[in-house]
Design a protein around this motif. Structure first.
Motif, mmCIF file in Angstrom:
data_model
loop_
_atom_site.group_PDB
_atom_site.id
_atom_site.type_symbol
_atom_site.label_atom_id
_atom_site.label_comp_id
_atom_site.label_asym_id
_atom_site.label_seq_id
_atom_site.Cartn_x
_atom_site.Cartn_y
_atom_site.Cartn_z
ATOM 1 N N ASP A 117 -8.880 -2.228 -118.739
ATOM 2 C CA ASP A 117 -8.414 -1.233 -119.700
ATOM 3 C C ASP A 117 -9.481 -0.150 -119.817
ATOM 4 O O ASP A 117 -10.481 -0.168 -119.069
ATOM 5 C CB ASP A 117 -8.078 -1.862 -121.058
ATOM 6 C CG ASP A 117 -9.288 -2.527 -121.723
ATOM 7 O OD1 ASP A 117 -10.446 -2.177 -121.392
ATOM 8 O OD2 ASP A 117 -9.069 -3.403 -122.588
ATOM 9 N N GLU A 118 -9.293 0.780 -120.732
ATOM 10 C CA GLU A 118 -10.192 1.933 -120.806
ATOM 11 C C GLU A 118 -11.611 1.566 -121.218
ATOM 12 O O GLU A 118 -12.539 2.383 -121.047
ATOM 13 C CB GLU A 118 -9.618 2.975 -121.779
ATOM 14 C CG GLU A 118 -8.363 3.667 -121.289
ATOM 15 C CD GLU A 118 -7.079 2.907 -121.593
ATOM 16 O OE1 GLU A 118 -5.995 3.465 -121.372
ATOM 17 O OE2 GLU A 118 -7.167 1.734 -122.057
ATOM 18 N N VAL A 211 -2.951 5.767 -117.069
ATOM 19 C CA VAL A 211 -1.573 6.229 -116.932
ATOM 20 C C VAL A 211 -0.945 5.473 -115.766
ATOM 21 O O VAL A 211 -1.198 5.779 -114.597
ATOM 22 C CB VAL A 211 -1.512 7.750 -116.705
ATOM 23 C CG1 VAL A 211 -0.056 8.223 -116.666
ATOM 24 C CG2 VAL A 211 -2.270 8.489 -117.805
ATOM 25 N N CYS A 212 -0.162 4.454 -116.101
ATOM 26 C CA CYS A 212 0.459 3.608 -115.094
ATOM 27 C C CYS A 212 1.687 2.949 -115.704
ATOM 28 O O CYS A 212 1.887 2.992 -116.928
ATOM 29 C CB CYS A 212 -0.518 2.543 -114.596
ATOM 30 S SG CYS A 212 -1.124 1.448 -115.909
ATOM 31 N N ASP A 213 2.517 2.342 -114.866
ATOM 32 C CA ASP A 213 3.688 1.655 -115.387
ATOM 33 C C ASP A 213 3.331 0.221 -115.782
ATOM 34 O O ASP A 213 2.148 -0.162 -115.822
ATOM 35 C CB ASP A 213 4.862 1.737 -114.406
ATOM 36 C CG ASP A 213 4.620 0.993 -113.093
ATOM 37 O OD1 ASP A 213 3.741 0.104 -113.046
ATOM 38 O OD2 ASP A 213 5.326 1.286 -112.111
ATOM 39 N N ASP A 214 4.357 -0.575 -116.086
ATOM 40 C CA ASP A 214 4.136 -1.936 -116.580
ATOM 41 C C ASP A 214 4.150 -2.990 -115.475
ATOM 42 O O ASP A 214 4.062 -4.182 -115.776
ATOM 43 C CB ASP A 214 5.251 -2.317 -117.576
ATOM 44 C CG ASP A 214 5.335 -1.384 -118.761
ATOM 45 O OD1 ASP A 214 4.307 -0.758 -119.104
ATOM 46 O OD2 ASP A 214 6.428 -1.265 -119.357
ATOM 47 N N ASP A 215 4.259 -2.558 -114.226
ATOM 48 C CA ASP A 215 4.610 -3.509 -113.167
ATOM 49 C C ASP A 215 3.738 -3.356 -111.925
ATOM 50 O O ASP A 215 4.203 -2.907 -110.873
ATOM 51 C CB ASP A 215 6.085 -3.308 -112.800
ATOM 52 C CG ASP A 215 6.627 -4.390 -111.885
ATOM 53 O OD1 ASP A 215 5.970 -5.440 -111.755
ATOM 54 O OD2 ASP A 215 7.715 -4.189 -111.314
ATOM 55 N N ARG A 258 -5.112 -4.950 -111.861
ATOM 56 C CA ARG A 258 -3.968 -4.654 -112.704
ATOM 57 C C ARG A 258 -4.468 -3.786 -113.857
ATOM 58 O O ARG A 258 -5.483 -4.117 -114.488
ATOM 59 C CB ARG A 258 -3.328 -5.948 -113.223
ATOM 60 C CG ARG A 258 -2.632 -6.746 -112.126
ATOM 61 C CD ARG A 258 -2.210 -8.124 -112.613
ATOM 62 N NE ARG A 258 -1.311 -8.776 -111.665
ATOM 63 C CZ ARG A 258 -1.688 -9.445 -110.588
ATOM 64 N NH1 ARG A 258 -2.995 -9.552 -110.309
ATOM 65 N NH2 ARG A 258 -0.802 -9.990 -109.786
ATOM 66 N N VAL A 259 -3.762 -2.713 -114.147
ATOM 67 C CA VAL A 259 -4.241 -1.709 -115.095
ATOM 68 C C VAL A 259 -3.392 -1.737 -116.361
ATOM 69 O O VAL A 259 -2.166 -1.601 -116.306
ATOM 70 C CB VAL A 259 -4.212 -0.303 -114.465
ATOM 71 C CG1 VAL A 259 -4.766 0.726 -115.456
ATOM 72 C CG2 VAL A 259 -5.013 -0.278 -113.162
#
Length: 291
Positions: A117-118, A211-215, A258-259
């Protein structure tokens, strides 16, 4: 009147321009060639050609009347060209309402499939990630000196119209490269525009957002799904070691992570239109082919 100046009017910046112009915004910016300038003019966007090879004649004039700035050009071996060409002029505009810098999740480096994460450590593995991290530091330093509300956006792999697994398959360039355990995060270009617009509406002194999706998903899985949507046989699986990849494409496999996108949802109230590559590819397929 709100006026966005984009240093580098590329794929993502144009998506934001399409979002803002109907709301009465003025959008101008820079590009690198006369051909790009003509293409953008046809879309109603005035640009100046600016690069290290052709620096702006008057950066202060380019920024006259500008209220918001988006930087989407990548750093190079000399540093961040946007900061070098426009940094001094931006510093003379402490009244700016917002500045956004498009970075990359590559600044996190490799996590062997784990989550970031950030607040995670920034340990980029490749030269591009290290350059991006240096550029982030440059914009954070400018923000601290000027007080300009500055937001950094760490983008995952960008896809959208004309730039997706569907296009790769359709053009016969697709490979199903298999590297066990490897996943990538992605983001649809329209969701990038949503995040940027939400950030403009919430100009914190300093904001950093993944900035990314959930998958996050294996690349071979995405190619197989694109083939299924197009009704074609997927290419055979190819072990990563045997895949025909350019040095740059191969370097993307150096990082495996994974982001998390929780912060952009909680702080900016973002709701993704395409929370999975599946949603995104289905929408793109409908846009280019009949049912």
């Amino acid at each position: 009147m709100s006026h966005l100046f984009c240093i580098g009017l590329g794929f993502s910046a144009q998506a934001l321009a399409r979002r803002l112009k109907p709301q009465g915004w003025t959008v101008t910016g820079t590009c690198r060639s006369a051909d790009s300038q003509a293409d953008l003019a046809a879309k109603g966007i005035t640009t100046a050609i600016a690069s290290r090879e052709a620096p702006p004649a008057d950066a202060d004039r380019d920024l006259a009347g500008v209220s918001h700035i988006l930087i989407s050009v990548p750093p190079d071996a000399l540093g961040d060209p946007a900061l070098d060409l426009y940094g001094a002029a931006i510093a003379r505009r402490p009244d700016l309402a917002w500045l956004g810098y498009l970075s990359t999740t590559g600044v996190y480096g490799d996590r062997q499939g784990g989550w970031v994460d950030e607040d995670s450590d920034l340990t980029p593995t490749g030269i591009r990630g290290k350059r991006r991290l240096a550029a982030e530091h440059g914009w954070i330093d400018l923000a601290s000196k000027t007080g300009i509300p500055t937001h950094l956006f760490r983008l995952a792999g960008i896809y959208g119209p004309g730039r997706s697994a569907l296009d790769t398959v359709w053009q016969g360039r697709a490979q199903r490269v298999v590297k066990p355990g490897q996943v990538f995060s992605r983001i649809h270009v329209e969701d990038i525009a949503t995040v940027l617009a939400a950030s403009i509406a919430h100009p914190e002194p300093l904001g950093i957002y993944n900035v990314c999706d959930d998958d996050p998903a294996p690349p071979a899985e995405v190619i197989a799904y694109a083939c299924d949507l197009l009704g074609v046989e997927p290419p055979p699986e190819v072990p990563f070691e045997d895949a025909e990849l350019s040095p740059m494409a191969r370097s993307f496999y150096d990082d495996n992570k994974r982001v998390s996108n929780a912060r952009m949802k909680t702080r900016l109230g973002v709701r993704l239109a395409f929370p999975s590559y599946r949603n995104g590819l289905v929408a793109l397929r409908k846009a280019i082919l009949p049912p």
